[in-house]
Write an enzyme that holds these catalytic residues in place. Structure first.
Site, short mmCIF file in Angstrom:
data_model
loop_
_atom_site.label_atom_id
_atom_site.label_comp_id
_atom_site.label_asym_id
_atom_site.label_seq_id
_atom_site.Cartn_x
_atom_site.Cartn_y
_atom_site.Cartn_z
N CYS A 94 1.84 17.52 -9.59
CA CYS A 94 1.73 17.82 -8.16
C CYS A 94 2.00 19.30 -7.89
O CYS A 94 1.40 19.90 -7.01
CB CYS A 94 2.72 16.97 -7.38
SG CYS A 94 4.40 17.09 -8.01
N GLU B 138 6.81 12.12 -1.30
CA GLU B 138 6.50 13.26 -2.18
C GLU B 138 5.04 13.13 -2.56
O GLU B 138 4.69 12.32 -3.42
CB GLU B 138 7.37 13.20 -3.45
CG GLU B 138 8.85 13.34 -3.21
CD GLU B 138 9.25 14.76 -2.85
OE1 GLU B 138 8.38 15.66 -2.88
OE2 GLU B 138 10.41 14.98 -2.52
P1 NAP Z 1 -1.45 7.13 -6.09
O1 NAP Z 1 -2.77 6.55 -6.38
O2 NAP Z 1 -1.11 7.45 -4.70
O3 NAP Z 1 -0.37 6.14 -6.73
C1 NAP Z 1 1.01 6.40 -6.65
C2 NAP Z 1 1.73 5.08 -6.48
O4 NAP Z 1 1.40 4.57 -5.19
C3 NAP Z 1 1.34 4.01 -7.48
O5 NAP Z 1 2.46 3.22 -7.79
C4 NAP Z 1 0.30 3.21 -6.71
O6 NAP Z 1 0.18 1.88 -7.15
C5 NAP Z 1 0.86 3.26 -5.31
N1 NAP Z 1 -0.13 3.08 -4.26
C6 NAP Z 1 -1.45 3.39 -4.29
N2 NAP Z 1 -2.02 3.10 -3.10
C7 NAP Z 1 -1.03 2.62 -2.30
C8 NAP Z 1 -0.99 2.17 -0.95
N3 NAP Z 1 -2.06 2.15 -0.20
N4 NAP Z 1 0.20 1.76 -0.46
C9 NAP Z 1 1.31 1.79 -1.21
N5 NAP Z 1 1.32 2.21 -2.50
C10 NAP Z 1 0.17 2.63 -3.03
O7 NAP Z 1 -1.23 8.49 -6.87
P2 NAP Z 1 -1.45 8.77 -8.40
O8 NAP Z 1 -2.89 8.90 -8.65
O9 NAP Z 1 -0.70 7.77 -9.23
O10 NAP Z 1 -0.68 10.15 -8.56
C11 NAP Z 1 -1.26 11.36 -8.30
C12 NAP Z 1 -0.87 11.89 -6.97
O11 NAP Z 1 0.54 11.94 -6.85
C13 NAP Z 1 -1.33 13.34 -6.80
O12 NAP Z 1 -1.79 13.54 -5.51
C14 NAP Z 1 -0.06 14.11 -7.06
O13 NAP Z 1 -0.07 15.41 -6.53
C15 NAP Z 1 0.95 13.23 -6.43
N6 NAP Z 1 2.29 13.54 -6.94
C16 NAP Z 1 3.20 14.12 -6.11
C17 NAP Z 1 4.45 14.47 -6.59
C18 NAP Z 1 5.49 15.12 -5.70
O14 NAP Z 1 6.66 15.15 -6.10
N7 NAP Z 1 5.17 15.61 -4.55
C19 NAP Z 1 4.77 14.22 -7.91
C20 NAP Z 1 3.81 13.63 -8.74
C21 NAP Z 1 2.58 13.28 -8.23
P3 NAP Z 1 -1.07 1.41 -8.05
O15 NAP Z 1 -1.02 2.21 -9.32
O16 NAP Z 1 -0.83 -0.02 -8.24
O17 NAP Z 1 -2.30 1.73 -7.24
#
Ligand code: NAP
Length: 456
Positions: free
Chosen positions: A260, A226
């Protein structure tokens, strides 16, 4: 070490030690061992646990909302609504999981043939900070009701929320089949390789999605993604402009713009373009911004200073590419990760506001010649999470939603939202797989074919 920092005033809240390899080992083994007996319980027994979880969430709503406000800046009112939504998703799956996973007879020449659904085992959930409770329960309620166990790796800035969630599962009697781990995102890939983990779900950015998909692919494990979105809200010439502008602004500002499925690109046909911009400007400028613990504020700070600075950079680059600043667009003085409601008009290809996800309170308004042009622009995106159409002709709007827009969910005269009764997920860079509804609960099960013949 992961540290939670209050984005209102940059104060350090609490630090959480990263799990050692020995601790991770012990957590994985404990959860794997417990999953078998959890899966053998009846739906009704597991449902009782989720009903208890729902009532614990409601009892603690005030405290949990305060925690979200402090860890990631969510206004209290929105925090309370998030906790209520988590309670209701628990109740929804407690009541409906059994019928969603009932055996299906598929007649053939056999004495009996059909499918049944078995849980996969232990599912790793990698979650973001923006809805720190909802994202977790949206995964956990269906997955655990199906008989799976869950390991939560939460975003590194909201481990306080992860601690509370783990505690609630423990008090409700499911402490052995739900556990959090504290590790950075960079160590998720090694967890995916572990034999105790059968599947992984990630809610987060497209960048993290690619990395999780690669690790899951290398280990041949089921994966649901997601990811981000840049939802297009198409405003046609016969739309109720006041309603469209208000809906777009509400959707844009929810969670201080960090959702998102927020409205991100407002695509407006020429005939109503100027009127729409005026109304959006007024609504965006009348939103109050400040301490999320103050009930009078509509939006709080963004979750982290680095994310605020990244957003401001996207705004500046879009302006230097020719976008017209209609409201906001500056970094306020003082502490905290604040960014004001901002409106960019005349957004065009080549600008970050046209192509990239704007994860904060910034509206990108794009002019379209007519309906066909608006649909073309809406689909001219790497993302495909949600979309909306505004028109008084709901039949026409529905056919645009059904046949033309490239997104996982298309709403008419409404803002896109998740609902336990409806599937949720995206296409293109917004990911794959579905959460919620009947589709979500079938992601982490083995749909097993059964074929029975008489002996001899
Ligand atoms: P993020 O930086 O991708 O982090 C999300 C999760 O992934 C965190 O637990 C993070 O851990 C982990 N993570 C980061 N880099 C990773 C990697 N290379 N491999 C595995 N895990 C990794 O995203 P965010 O800034 O927290 O959230 C915002 C994004 O999420 C936006 O793009 C938003 O649109 C999207 N989102 C999508 C949905 C949906 O349902 N489609 C819902 C909500 C949010 P760390 O914090 O330890 O880095």
């Amino acid at each position: 070490m992961a540290t939670s920092i209050n984005p209102h005033d940059n104060a350090t809240l609490t630090s959480y030690s990263t799990n050692t390899p020995a601790e991770l080992n012990q957590i994985l083994k404990r959860v794997e061992l417990a999953q078998g007996s959890w899966a053998r319980q009846t739906f009704s027994q597991r449902g009782d646990v989720f009903v208890t979880i729902a009532s614990l969430l409601r009892e603690r709503s005030e405290r949990l909302s305060m925690l979200m406000a402090k860890e990631m800046g969510k206004p209290l009112r929105e925090g309370r609504a998030e906790i209520e939504k988590c309670a209701s998703v628990c109740e929804y799956y407690a009541a409906n999981a059994e019928s969603m996973l009932a055996d299906v007879a598929l007649p053939t020449e056999a004495q009996y043939s059909g499918v049944c659904y078995n849980p996969l085992g232990v599912v790793l959930a990698v979650m973001p900070w923006n809805f720190p409770f909802w994202q977790v329960f949206r995964f956990a309620a269906p997955a655990l009701m199906a008989g799976n166990a869950g390991i939560l790796k939460h975003a590194s800035n909201v481990n306080g929320c992860a601690v509370e969630i783990e505690q609630i599962f423990a008090e409700a009697g499911a402490g052995d089949v739900f556990a959090k781990v504290v590790i950075p995102g960079s160590r998720v890939a090694e967890l995916i390789q572990r034999k105790e983990i059968q599947a992984v779900t990630l809610t987060g950015s497209s960048t993290a999605g690619k990395s999780v998909a690669a690790a899951a692919g290398a280990a041949l494990k089921k994966c649901v993604l997601e990811l981000g979105g840049s939802d297009a809200y198409v405003v046609l010439h016969d739309a109720d402009i006041a309603h469209a502008a208000n809906t777009c602004v509400n959707s844009r500002l929810i969670n201080s713009g960090q959702s998102c499925i927020a409205a991100k690109r407002f695509i407006v046909v020429e005939a109503v373009y100027a009127e729409f911009i005026d109304q959006v400007q007024q609504a965006m400028e009348s939103a109050t911004m400040g301490d999320p613990l103050d009930e009078n504020n509509d939006i709080g700070p963004m979750a982290r200073i680095d994310l605020r600075d990244e957003l401001h950079n996207q705004v500046r680059l879009s302006m230097s590419g020719g976008a017209r600043l209609v409201a906001g667009g500056f970094v306020p003085e003082g502490p905290g990760a604040y960014y004001p409601p901002t409106v960019l008009a005349d957004v065009k290809p080549g600008m970050p506001a046209y192509h990239e996800e704007l994860f904060g309170p910034v509206a990108a308004i794009i002019q379209a010649k007519d309906e066909a042009d608006a649909i073309r622009i809406a689909n001219d995106s790497d993302f495909g999470l949600g979309a909306a159409v505004f028109s008084r002709d709901i039949h026409r709007a529905r056919s645009i939603a059904e046949q033309h827009l490239q997104a996982g969910a298309c709403f008419v005269n409404e803002f896109v939202r998740s609902d336990p009764r409806l599937p949720f997920g995206g296409i293109k860079n917004s990911g794959y797989g579905r959460e919620l509804s009947f589709a979500g609960i079938r992601e982490f099960v083995n749909m097993k074919t059964i074929y029975v013949s008489e002996p001899g």
